[in-house]
Design an enzyme around this catalytic site. Structure first.
Site, PDB file in Angstrom:
ATOM      1  N   ASP A   1       0.871  -1.175   0.000  1.00  0.00           N
ATOM      2  CA  ASP A   1       0.000   0.000   0.000  1.00  0.00           C
ATOM      3  C   ASP A   1       0.907   1.223   0.000  1.00  0.00           C
ATOM      4  O   ASP A   1       2.127   1.110   0.185  1.00  0.00           O
ATOM      5  CB  ASP A   1      -0.892   0.000   1.258  1.00  0.00           C
ATOM      6  N   SER A   2       0.301   2.400  -0.159  1.00  0.00           N
ATOM      7  CA  SER A   2       1.089   3.631  -0.100  1.00  0.00           C
ATOM      8  C   SER A   2       1.599   3.893   1.317  1.00  0.00           C
ATOM      9  O   SER A   2       2.556   4.629   1.496  1.00  0.00           O
ATOM     10  CB  SER A   2       0.221   4.806  -0.551  1.00  0.00           C
TER      11      SER A   2
ATOM     12  N   HIS B   1      -7.246   2.730   3.815  1.00  0.00           N
ATOM     13  CA  HIS B   1      -7.068   3.487   5.052  1.00  0.00           C
ATOM     14  C   HIS B   1      -8.402   3.596   5.828  1.00  0.00           C
ATOM     15  O   HIS B   1      -8.404   3.788   7.036  1.00  0.00           O
ATOM     16  CB  HIS B   1      -6.582   4.909   4.758  1.00  0.00           C
TER      17      HIS B   1
ATOM     18  N   CYS C   1      -4.165  -1.551  -2.000  1.00  0.00           N
ATOM     19  CA  CYS C   1      -4.340  -0.120  -2.245  1.00  0.00           C
ATOM     20  C   CYS C   1      -5.333   0.019  -3.388  1.00  0.00           C
ATOM     21  O   CYS C   1      -5.109  -0.509  -4.479  1.00  0.00           O
ATOM     22  CB  CYS C   1      -2.993   0.490  -2.624  1.00  0.00           C
TER      23      CYS C   1
END
Ligand code: DGL
Length: 249
Positions: free
Chosen positions: A8-9, A183, A71
């Protein structure tokens, strides 16, 4: 299967890693958070593709046999390129999220939230329309990403952002919310507070169901996780300790 790469980021993909750890499909999860370059969601397509391919290259060093793109922003624009570059299965969260709602009433009022890139890609919307859903409202809510990165998941600041983003929506009419950013599950209690009648669709749970159904994976392992970050790995470890409840290597 022995090793699954997850990226993921930043910290958001931990919401997916948590469900994968619980599921026990893989002996070890290798997690990479691109914390030096978060957020991805407001970058352009070619930049996200480049970052995603670099994440894949990094994870290949660990002999992974599977890749979960944890993501939505990367899943919305880079999944085909990732599949081309990998010699193992690559699964993204968007196909999983759509699969998770496919059995719901087609007249449901769906609210899709995600980053600008995910919403503007139209990928979820296209797949949902194909499945027969007609009432889809989509909204880019990028401010939730730094809030979660900074550990703000409840309280006045978060409530104010909810009010700003959703003041034009009849909240009680929403039946399903697709949390189209990994998130956002960390904000679940705030989503429940503001949308009391909505069922929340979570990328992590959706991926676990998809892996069971499409890859026949079974709960075989007491899974462990190894964490890597492109910046501030210690911070990622602290968040993971707080959120995962799993022993870290
Ligand atoms: N957690 C990611 C997603 O699912 C990315 C958020 C971001 O970096 O903008 O979209």
């Amino acid at each position: 299967m022995n090793r699954c790469g997850v990226f993921d980021s930043g910290v958001g993909g931990l919401s997916v890693a948590k469900e994968l750890l619980r599921a026990g499909f893989f002996k070890e999860i290798i997690y990479f958070g691109d914390t030096a370059r978060v957020p991805y969601g407001n970058k352009n397509e070619s930049t996200i593709i480049r970052y995603s391919l670099e994440a894949l290259e990094f994870l290949k060093n660990f002999d992974i046999e599977f890749l979960v793109v944890a993501c939505n922003s990367a899943s919305s624009v880079a999944i085909e390129e990732l599949k081309k570059e990998a010699s193992f299965p690559v699964v993204g969260v968007i196909e999983a999220g759509v699969k998770a709602v496919e059995k719901e009433d087609k007249n449901s009022n769906i609210l899709l939230v995600g980053t600008k890139r995910t919403i503007n890609s139209g990928k979820y919307q296209k797949l949902l329309l194909k499945k027969g859903f007609k009432n889809i409202l989509s909204k880019a809510t990028p401010l939730f990403v730094p809030l979660v990165e900074e550990g703000f998941v409840e309280g006045k600041l978060v409530d104010d952002v909810f009010e700003i983003y959703f003041s034009d929506i009849k909240k009680e009419n929403i039946d399903i919310i697709i949390l189209g950013c990994t998130h956002y599950p960390f904000l679940s209690s705030s989503f429940k507070k503001h949308f009391p009648n909505a069922k929340l669709i979570h990328s992590g749970q959706a991926i676990v169901e998809l892996l069971k159904e499409q890859y026949n994976l079974l709960p075989k392992f007491d899974s462990t996780i190894k964490l890597f970050a492109s910046d501030n790995p210690e911070e990622l470890r602290i968040k993971a300790k707080e959120w995962l409840n799993f022993s870290l290597i």
